[in-house]
Design a protein around this motif. Sequence first.
Motif, PDB file in Angstrom:
ATOM      1  N   ILE A 102       0.838  -1.206   0.000  1.00  0.00           N
ATOM      2  CA  ILE A 102       0.000   0.000   0.000  1.00  0.00           C
ATOM      3  C   ILE A 102       0.870   1.252   0.000  1.00  0.00           C
ATOM      4  O   ILE A 102       0.644   2.189  -0.776  1.00  0.00           O
ATOM      5  N   ILE A 103       1.896   1.279   0.846  1.00  0.00           N
ATOM      6  CA  ILE A 103       2.780   2.447   0.912  1.00  0.00           C
ATOM      7  C   ILE A 103       3.494   2.659  -0.420  1.00  0.00           C
ATOM      8  O   ILE A 103       3.583   3.786  -0.921  1.00  0.00           O
ATOM      9  N   SER A 104       4.005   1.577  -1.022  1.00  0.00           N
ATOM     10  CA  SER A 104       4.713   1.741  -2.295  1.00  0.00           C
ATOM     11  C   SER A 104       3.767   2.160  -3.407  1.00  0.00           C
ATOM     12  O   SER A 104       4.140   2.932  -4.287  1.00  0.00           O
ATOM     13  N   SER A 105       2.534   1.682  -3.375  1.00  0.00           N
ATOM     14  CA  SER A 105       1.557   2.076  -4.395  1.00  0.00           C
ATOM     15  C   SER A 105       1.201   3.547  -4.260  1.00  0.00           C
ATOM     16  O   SER A 105       1.085   4.261  -5.255  1.00  0.00           O
ATOM     17  N   ILE A 106       1.040   4.024  -3.039  1.00  0.00           N
ATOM     18  CA  ILE A 106       0.715   5.435  -2.819  1.00  0.00           C
ATOM     19  C   ILE A 106       1.878   6.316  -3.256  1.00  0.00           C
ATOM     20  O   ILE A 106       1.684   7.312  -3.953  1.00  0.00           O
ATOM     21  N   SER A 107       3.105   5.942  -2.894  1.00  0.00           N
ATOM     22  CA  SER A 107       4.250   6.760  -3.271  1.00  0.00           C
ATOM     23  C   SER A 107       4.502   6.703  -4.767  1.00  0.00           C
ATOM     24  O   SER A 107       4.956   7.681  -5.356  1.00  0.00           O
TER      25      SER A 107
END
Length: 116
Positions: A102-107
């Motif tokens: 989720i964090i990598s997708s948002i960034s």
Amino acid sequence: MTGCQFICTFIIGIVFALIMEQPPDITMTAPVVLEFIYLIFFGTFITQFLFTFGVKYASANQAGVIFPLESVSATVFGCLFLHEQLAAAQVLGGILIVTAIIISSISLKKTTQRSQ
């Protein structure tokens, strides 16, 4: 590539199994041999081949998101269909994997939007 991966994994697995484990006491009957063939072919080779084949049609970002979910989805399916019991470390590991995705997708979305 998949074939080389399986051959290397087989060789390394056999070496470590012979060093670290006692051989199981299994009577090799025809049904047992057929079960091994089924697991090797359908449960391992075909699934890995299809994954490798399918990844070439995905972008690097999509493949990077899909690949870590393999272990999480296998664990979830094991719980749902085989009634496996999870340890706290497994639950924490699954949560960490999903959180990282989720964090990598948002960034990635923020970086893509800024570059346009």
